[in-house]
Design a protein around this motif. Structure first.
Motif, PDB file in Angstrom:
ATOM      1  N   LYS A  19       0.829  -1.204   0.000  1.00  0.00           N
ATOM      2  CA  LYS A  19       0.000   0.000   0.000  1.00  0.00           C
ATOM      3  C   LYS A  19       0.861   1.251   0.000  1.00  0.00           C
ATOM      4  CE  LYS A  19      -4.177  -1.832   2.214  1.00  0.00           C
ATOM      5  NZ  LYS A  19      -5.019  -1.803   3.451  1.00  0.00           N
ATOM      6  N   MET A  20       1.955   1.229   0.758  1.00  0.00           N
ATOM      7  CA  MET A  20       2.847   2.384   0.794  1.00  0.00           C
ATOM      8  C   MET A  20       3.547   2.569  -0.556  1.00  0.00           C
ATOM      9  SD  MET A  20       6.162   3.064   3.215  1.00  0.00           S
ATOM     10  CE  MET A  20       7.156   1.875   2.305  1.00  0.00           C
ATOM     11  N   LEU A  21       4.035   1.458  -1.142  1.00  0.00           N
ATOM     12  CA  LEU A  21       4.739   1.546  -2.414  1.00  0.00           C
ATOM     13  C   LEU A  21       3.809   1.940  -3.564  1.00  0.00           C
ATOM     14  CD1 LEU A  21       7.049  -1.590  -2.155  1.00  0.00           C
ATOM     15  CD2 LEU A  21       7.718   0.805  -1.895  1.00  0.00           C
ATOM     16  N   ALA A  22       2.500   1.694  -3.385  1.00  0.00           N
ATOM     17  CA  ALA A  22       1.544   2.052  -4.439  1.00  0.00           C
ATOM     18  C   ALA A  22       1.566   3.542  -4.735  1.00  0.00           C
ATOM     19  CB  ALA A  22       0.136   1.618  -4.033  1.00  0.00           C
ATOM     20  N   ARG A  23       1.934   4.348  -3.750  1.00  0.00           N
ATOM     21  CA  ARG A  23       1.988   5.798  -3.943  1.00  0.00           C
ATOM     22  C   ARG A  23       3.099   6.193  -4.909  1.00  0.00           C
ATOM     23  NH1 ARG A  23      -1.100   8.257  -0.025  1.00  0.00           N
ATOM     24  NH2 ARG A  23      -1.761   6.914   1.691  1.00  0.00           N
ATOM     25  N   PHE A  24       4.086   5.310  -5.069  1.00  0.00           N
ATOM     26  CA  PHE A  24       5.226   5.614  -5.938  1.00  0.00           C
ATOM     27  C   PHE A  24       5.159   4.814  -7.241  1.00  0.00           C
ATOM     28  CE2 PHE A  24       6.493   5.770  -1.453  1.00  0.00           C
ATOM     29  CZ  PHE A  24       6.777   7.110  -1.334  1.00  0.00           C
ATOM     30  N   THR A  25       3.964   4.327  -7.576  1.00  0.00           N
ATOM     31  CA  THR A  25       3.791   3.470  -8.746  1.00  0.00           C
ATOM     32  C   THR A  25       2.842   4.139  -9.729  1.00  0.00           C
ATOM     33  OG1 THR A  25       3.977   1.603  -7.207  1.00  0.00           O
ATOM     34  CG2 THR A  25       3.330   1.104  -9.480  1.00  0.00           C
ATOM     35  N   ALA A  26       3.280   4.263 -10.974  1.00  0.00           N
ATOM     36  CA  ALA A  26       2.447   4.920 -11.989  1.00  0.00           C
ATOM     37  C   ALA A  26       1.345   3.995 -12.483  1.00  0.00           C
ATOM     38  CB  ALA A  26       3.309   5.377 -13.158  1.00  0.00           C
ATOM     39  N   ARG A  27       1.668   2.718 -12.699  1.00  0.00           N
ATOM     40  CA  ARG A  27       0.689   1.737 -13.164  1.00  0.00           C
ATOM     41  C   ARG A  27       1.015   0.362 -12.570  1.00  0.00           C
ATOM     42  NH1 ARG A  27      -1.709   5.499 -14.434  1.00  0.00           N
ATOM     43  NH2 ARG A  27      -2.766   6.068 -16.381  1.00  0.00           N
ATOM     44  N   PHE A  28      -0.043  -0.438 -12.418  1.00  0.00           N
ATOM     45  CA  PHE A  28       0.098  -1.831 -12.003  1.00  0.00           C
ATOM     46  C   PHE A  28      -0.396  -2.713 -13.133  1.00  0.00           C
ATOM     47  CE2 PHE A  28      -0.249   0.493  -8.062  1.00  0.00           C
ATOM     48  CZ  PHE A  28       0.679  -0.126  -7.223  1.00  0.00           C
ATOM     49  N   ILE A  29       0.389  -3.731 -13.473  1.00  0.00           N
ATOM     50  CA  ILE A  29      -0.059  -4.729 -14.432  1.00  0.00           C
ATOM     51  C   ILE A  29      -0.431  -5.989 -13.657  1.00  0.00           C
ATOM     52  CG2 ILE A  29       0.656  -6.286 -16.283  1.00  0.00           C
ATOM     53  CD1 ILE A  29       2.316  -4.073 -17.456  1.00  0.00           C
ATOM     54  N   ASN A  30      -1.683  -6.383 -13.765  1.00  0.00           N
ATOM     55  CA  ASN A  30      -2.146  -7.640 -13.201  1.00  0.00           C
ATOM     56  C   ASN A  30      -2.280  -8.642 -14.338  1.00  0.00           C
ATOM     57  OD1 ASN A  30      -2.862  -7.275 -10.192  1.00  0.00           O
ATOM     58  ND2 ASN A  30      -3.726  -5.448 -11.157  1.00  0.00           N
ATOM     59  N   VAL A  31      -1.794  -9.855 -14.115  1.00  0.00           N
ATOM     60  CA  VAL A  31      -1.762 -10.827 -15.208  1.00  0.00           C
ATOM     61  C   VAL A  31      -3.067 -11.599 -15.340  1.00  0.00           C
ATOM     62  CG1 VAL A  31       0.741 -11.063 -15.179  1.00  0.00           C
ATOM     63  CG2 VAL A  31      -0.644 -12.516 -13.680  1.00  0.00           C
ATOM     64  N   SER A  32      -4.035 -11.293 -14.498  1.00  0.00           N
ATOM     65  CA  SER A  32      -5.358 -11.906 -14.643  1.00  0.00           C
ATOM     66  C   SER A  32      -6.398 -11.019 -13.983  1.00  0.00           C
ATOM     67  CB  SER A  32      -5.395 -13.309 -14.021  1.00  0.00           C
ATOM     68  OG  SER A  32      -5.331 -13.229 -12.607  1.00  0.00           O
ATOM     69  N   SER A  33      -7.646 -11.164 -14.419  1.00  0.00           N
ATOM     70  CA  SER A  33      -8.738 -10.398 -13.821  1.00  0.00           C
ATOM     71  C   SER A  33      -8.973 -10.816 -12.380  1.00  0.00           C
ATOM     72  CB  SER A  33     -10.025 -10.593 -14.636  1.00  0.00           C
ATOM     73  OG  SER A  33      -9.861 -10.108 -15.947  1.00  0.00           O
ATOM     74  N   GLY A  34      -8.806 -12.114 -12.101  1.00  0.00           N
ATOM     75  CA  GLY A  34      -8.967 -12.594 -10.736  1.00  0.00           C
ATOM     76  C   GLY A  34      -7.940 -11.993  -9.800  1.00  0.00           C
ATOM     77  N   GLN A  35      -6.703 -11.885 -10.281  1.00  0.00           N
ATOM     78  CA  GLN A  35      -5.661 -11.269  -9.460  1.00  0.00           C
ATOM     79  C   GLN A  35      -5.986  -9.803  -9.211  1.00  0.00           C
ATOM     80  OE1 GLN A  35      -1.226 -11.760 -10.275  1.00  0.00           O
ATOM     81  NE2 GLN A  35      -1.518  -9.596 -10.756  1.00  0.00           N
ATOM     82  N   GLU A  36      -6.476  -9.099 -10.230  1.00  0.00           N
ATOM     83  CA  GLU A  36      -6.835  -7.698 -10.053  1.00  0.00           C
ATOM     84  C   GLU A  36      -7.932  -7.548  -9.008  1.00  0.00           C
ATOM     85  OE1 GLU A  36      -7.728  -3.972 -12.975  1.00  0.00           O
ATOM     86  OE2 GLU A  36      -9.219  -5.580 -12.989  1.00  0.00           O
ATOM     87  N   ARG A  37      -8.951  -8.408  -9.085  1.00  0.00           N
ATOM     88  CA  ARG A  37     -10.038  -8.339  -8.103  1.00  0.00           C
ATOM     89  C   ARG A  37      -9.518  -8.582  -6.689  1.00  0.00           C
ATOM     90  NH1 ARG A  37     -12.798 -11.115 -12.250  1.00  0.00           N
ATOM     91  NH2 ARG A  37     -12.348 -13.127 -11.264  1.00  0.00           N
ATOM     92  N   GLU A  38      -8.608  -9.531  -6.563  1.00  0.00           N
ATOM     93  CA  GLU A  38      -8.036  -9.810  -5.243  1.00  0.00           C
ATOM     94  C   GLU A  38      -7.243  -8.614  -4.731  1.00  0.00           C
ATOM     95  OE1 GLU A  38      -5.417 -13.297  -3.024  1.00  0.00           O
ATOM     96  OE2 GLU A  38      -5.144 -12.934  -5.166  1.00  0.00           O
ATOM     97  N   GLY A  39      -6.456  -7.999  -5.624  1.00  0.00           N
ATOM     98  CA  GLY A  39      -5.664  -6.832  -5.225  1.00  0.00           C
ATOM     99  C   GLY A  39      -6.530  -5.650  -4.834  1.00  0.00           C
ATOM    100  N   LEU A  40      -7.616  -5.446  -5.565  1.00  0.00           N
ATOM    101  CA  LEU A  40      -8.535  -4.354  -5.234  1.00  0.00           C
ATOM    102  C   LEU A  40      -9.238  -4.618  -3.909  1.00  0.00           C
ATOM    103  CD1 LEU A  40     -10.111  -3.679  -8.759  1.00  0.00           C
ATOM    104  CD2 LEU A  40      -8.497  -2.222  -7.529  1.00  0.00           C
ATOM    105  N   THR A  41      -9.589  -5.874  -3.662  1.00  0.00           N
ATOM    106  CA  THR A  41     -10.218  -6.231  -2.386  1.00  0.00           C
ATOM    107  C   THR A  41      -9.278  -5.965  -1.221  1.00  0.00           C
ATOM    108  OG1 THR A  41     -11.537  -7.950  -3.465  1.00  0.00           O
ATOM    109  CG2 THR A  41     -11.292  -8.099  -1.070  1.00  0.00           C
ATOM    110  N   MET A  42      -7.987  -6.246  -1.426  1.00  0.00           N
ATOM    111  CA  MET A  42      -6.985  -6.010  -0.387  1.00  0.00           C
ATOM    112  C   MET A  42      -6.537  -4.545  -0.343  1.00  0.00           C
ATOM    113  SD  MET A  42      -4.738  -9.413  -1.277  1.00  0.00           S
ATOM    114  CE  MET A  42      -3.410  -9.068  -0.142  1.00  0.00           C
ATOM    115  N   LYS A  43      -7.024  -3.741  -1.320  1.00  0.00           N
ATOM    116  CA  LYS A  43      -6.690  -2.320  -1.419  1.00  0.00           C
ATOM    117  C   LYS A  43      -5.191  -2.103  -1.594  1.00  0.00           C
ATOM    118  CE  LYS A  43     -10.723  -0.858   1.235  1.00  0.00           C
ATOM    119  NZ  LYS A  43     -11.251  -0.109   2.390  1.00  0.00           N
ATOM    120  N   LEU A  44      -4.585  -2.985  -2.413  1.00  0.00           N
ATOM    121  CA  LEU A  44      -3.157  -2.840  -2.694  1.00  0.00           C
ATOM    122  C   LEU A  44      -2.887  -1.727  -3.693  1.00  0.00           C
ATOM    123  CD1 LEU A  44      -1.910  -6.535  -2.984  1.00  0.00           C
ATOM    124  CD2 LEU A  44      -1.927  -5.033  -0.990  1.00  0.00           C
TER     125      LEU A  44
END
Length: 841
Positions: free
Chosen positions: A599-624
């Motif tokens: 979560k802290m490093l997300a502030r220094f990240t321009a974009r995140f690439i998720n390799v699957s929709s399921g992974q993206e949903r999990e990351g959003l649920t965890m608020k990463l």
């Protein structure tokens, strides 16, 4: 007249007005607005400058709000600063509601603090407009104005001494200390002048130190000194040094010392040793002469700590037992104030959270002190914990901004980096134990203005390099270069992304893929990014700086940790690719630490690439990461390459120790706890009872291989398992198999599943994120619950063992699924599109 109008426009008027304010403000005494609130007489020019610049860009940028946002808030540092002012304004309202005391002076101070930060964003804008030559001319004017104020102060001091005046460093006077024009004010209501107060000497000292840094920068640009220039800048440096010493401000003198240290470091780096020696000798001689002429400089420092004979009976022969340490009244008074504030926090914990309100009257009422002599304690006491955290964040970003100058391709900016870093450190220490200078007028205006001009030079230099460099350079950072999904994905990208728009370099630990990247013709830098090591950080920073990369794409946790820190330092956007959100879900502490760090490093990240929709949903649920920064880019497989692989089924099986009547189920994955090899082996005794001809093939290597081999022997199933080790012929292995299996606890988007499908194999996989995105249960394979025993696995493999037509049908469905959705060209284009989005941001 028309030609004149073509030359003069609102943009130029705005920049001119701002520069007049920035350069000439220190020459004029202040204007008193109300008691203890003073402003610079040229401050209307600052407002006019901002207005004209905004007016000139309003139409181009799309309205007042967008224009103001882009010019006034050019980076996170500016956003944080104005956010702090907003919090303090809210705290002022809260303080009024708390006590009913309306302190107009504190409100006017906050408005002034907001105004006097504007030189930073406006200087960036003006510097880019003026270009390098005119920026340097502006800096020379800053030096000349500084010399005038310094000479004015020194003449006044020596005239006072010559007239018989006694200098007392505890008596604050404009005659016995360097204050320039900052120590006096004009009251327009009474048409009288007066003295502003005791802090003017420290304020002037820090202003003079900023100008000294600019003077040293100009000096360092002369490779061969002519006698005229050497004499001028030597005298200028002497005048500034003398005026700083004669402020009798310990904070200003220490800050000036750190500026000289920064300059010495730069001179050593550029191998100008003679200049360093000359400067040291010059400083020593100057110090002796100046202290001899005014001994109060030495006495002020000597008074900070005094050793007095102990009043008690000596019980030891040790030297320390015979003496008591005594602080001067100023330092001792600060400790008393800090103790009172901390005691207030202990008695009323809510004040430690929300503060007492931004009001001097409230501060006096609740804590018993009117000033804290510490910026951080002052903001905490007045604005609460949120103001304190914002102040810390501002200093982190400020030091990071200056530190970024170290790695500029522009030598002038790099020089400024060392000088301003010395100033920033001294300023930080002064604010830590003084607190009067962060919001002081002259240092604010001078430092933020100079910092903005240097940032404009950095951006000008970067744009020049970018225009000279035809292609965008991307640094790929890998946590591992051993066989696995992430290195293979990067290999697929690099083998097909040879476009005119992008150039790639790779940083990764040693591994088989490094040689593959070299064979593709790319620069490769072996760096251990799988462990936290200072040496790895230094090497990565050096590579990113030397290669002048425009973007960093990190793969994996280790590489992501390094990349986002270095991206922040260099001002380079970072794209983080997650190949699964791997964390120890059984260990709550490890999970909490992982999520908090991401979560802290997300502030220094321009974009995140998720390799699957399921992974993206999990990351959003965890608020990463926020949804706005996330993109799904699925991996790709080149089916044409798969089809070119030919193999004789019978003979190749024989080489692997397999028979023609065996049901061969293959798992190609590194031996990592997350892959679940041992879990699968633990289910083999039950599986073999139902499917006696079952053979499990493991291809891959890793830390858990030896433990898995021991487990097969312990369970008596070693004859049903083949350990092939690391292989480069995975498509051949798949083509002689009957099915593929993956028993992972967690995945992103496993490339091995796509490769198995491309080879027309049904896939049996654990029902988890990543695998669930690929395997269509009952159509291209089976999803099984391995958390609750082997029942579903036995049932699925039994179906496949009994029905070769079912295996063939599922294999063909999987092949069509890959062809339609996971083309490698589609993957490459989608990845490059994310890069472009990150660069635009």
């Amino acid at each position: 007249m028309k030609n004149l109008l073509k030359i003069i426009n609102t943009e130029k008027l705005g920049i001119f007005s701002f520069l007049v304010f920035l350069v000439f403000t220190p020459l004029l005494i202040k204007i008193r607005v109300v008691e203890d609130v003073y402003v610079e007489p040229l401050v209307p020019l600052l407002g006019l400058g901002l207005f004209f610049i905004l007016l000139s860009q309003k139409r181009k940028m799309g309205g007042w709000w967008k224009t103001t946002k882009q010019i006034v808030l050019p980076n996170r540092l500016a956003i944080l600063y104005f956010l702090l002012i907003t919090v303090l304004l809210a705290s002022f309202v809260y303080g009024y509601l708390l006590t009913g005391i309306f302190s107009s002076g504190d409100l006017l101070h906050l408005i002034k603090y907001a105004l006097y930060f504007l030189p930073f964003p406006l200087a960036i804008y003006a510097g880019i407009f003026l270009r390098r030559r005119n920026v340097n001319t502006t800096l020379v004017l800053v030096i000349l104005v500084g010399i005038i104020t310094a000479i004015f102060s020194l003449v006044r001091i020596f005239s006072f001494i010559k007239s018989g005046g006694v200098v007392d460093f505890w008596e604050y006077s404009i005659y016995n200390r360097s204050v320039g024009a900052l120590g006096q004010f004009f009251d327009p209501l009474s048409f009288t002048t007066g003295i502003t107060g005791k802090a003017a000497h420290g304020t002037y000292g820090l202003y003079a130190t900023v100008v000294l840094a600019v003077c040293l920068l100009i000096t360092s640009r002369f490779r061969e000194f002519s006698a005229r220039w050497l004499t001028f800048f030597t005298m200028a440096a002497f005048i500034f040094y003398a005026s700083i010493l004669y402020t009798l401000s310990r904070g200003a003198i220490v800050t000036a010392g750190l500026v000289f240290v920064g300059w010495f470091v730069w001179m050593f780096k550029t191998k100008k040793i003679r200049v360093v020696v000359f400067t040291i000798v010059f400083l020593l001689i100057s110090s002796v002469v100046l202290i001899w002429a005014n001994p109060q400089v030495y006495q002020k420092f000597a008074s900070t700590l005094r050793f007095l004979p102990s009043s008690g009976q000596i019980s030891s022969n040790k030297w320390g037992d015979e003496w008591d340490v005594s602080l001067d009244p100023s330092s001792a008074g600060r400790l008393e104030r800090w103790e009172k504030i901390i005691d207030t926090f202990k008695e009323k914990p809510l004040f430690a959270i929300f503060g007492v309100g931004y009001s001097t009257d409230n501060l006096q009422k609740f804590t018993g002190v009117s000033s804290t002599h510490s910026l951080f304690l002052d903001l905490w006491a007045r604005g609460g914990i949120l103001a304190l955290l914002l102040a810390i964040a501002i200093w982190i970003y400020l030091l990071g901004t200056v530190f970024r100058f170290f790695f500029s391709g522009d030598s002038e900016v790099r020089t400024f980096g060392y000088l301003l870093f010395g100033f920033a450190l001294g300023w930080f220490l002064d604010n830590l134990i003084s607190g009067e200078q962060f919001f002081s007028d002259a240092p604010m205006i001078a430092f933020w203005g100079v910092l903005g001009l240097v940032e404009s030079l950095r951006q000008i230099g970067k744009k020049s390099l970018d225009s000279a460099q035809d292609r965008t350079k991307v640094l790929i950072a890998l946590t591992s270069a051993d066989p696995g999904g992430a290195p293979q994905v990067v290999y697929d990208l690099l083998s097909r992304a040879r476009s005119k728009d992008f150039e790639f370099v790779v940083a990764a630990p040693q591994g088989v893929f490094l040689q593959k990247f070299r064979k593709l013709g790319y620069k490769v830098f072996p760096i251990r990014l799988d462990r936290i090591r200072l040496d790895s950080f230094r090497k990565f920073l050096k590579v990113a700086s030397r290669e002048r990369v425009d973007l960093i794409n990190s793969h994996g946790k280790g590489a992501g940790l390094y990349a986002r820190k270095i991206g922040f330092i260099l001002g380079v956007p970072v794209v983080q690719t997650f190949h699964g959100l791997h964390y120890d879900y059984r260990n709550r502490i490890a999970r909490f630490l992982y999520i908090s760090l991401e979560k802290m490093l997300a502030r220094f990240t321009a974009r995140f690439i998720n390799v699957s929709s399921g992974q993206e949903r999990e990351g959003l649920t965890m608020k990463l990461f926020p949804k706005s920064k996330s993109r799904v880019v699925v991996n790709g497989v080149d089916t044409a390459v798969v089809d070119r692989v030919a193999v004789n089924n019978t003979s190749f099986r024989r080489k692997l120790g397999l028979g023609s009547g065996d049901l061969v189920v293959t798992m190609i994955a590194r031996f990592d706890p997350v892959k679940g090899h041992e879990r699968l082996v633990g289910m083999l005794p039950e599986l073999l009872k139902k499917i006696p001809n079952l053979k499990i093939v493991f291809a891959g290597d890793g830390e858990r291989r030896s433990g898995t081999e021991r487990l097969t022997k312990k369970l008596g199933v070693s004859s049903a398992v083949r350990f092939l080790g690391q292989r480069s012929d995975v498509f051949k292995i798949f083509k002689v198999s009957d099915a593929a299996i993956l028993s992972s606890y967690h995945e992103g988007m496993p490339l091995t599943v796509l490769e198995a499908m491309a080879c027309r194999l049904p896939v049996v996989g654990s029902d988890v994120v990543g695998i669930r995105d690929l395997v269509k249960d009952g159509e291209t394979g089976y999803l099984v619950d391995l958390e609750h025993g082997s029942g579903q696995l036995i049932k699925s493999l039994s179906k496949l063992a009994k029905n070769s037509l079912l295996r063939r049908r599922m294999g063909e469905s999987g092949r069509h699924f890959v062809e339609n959705n996971f083309g490698v060209d589609k993957f490459v284009n989608a990845t490059l599109k994310v890069y472009q989005q990150a660069l635009l941001e």
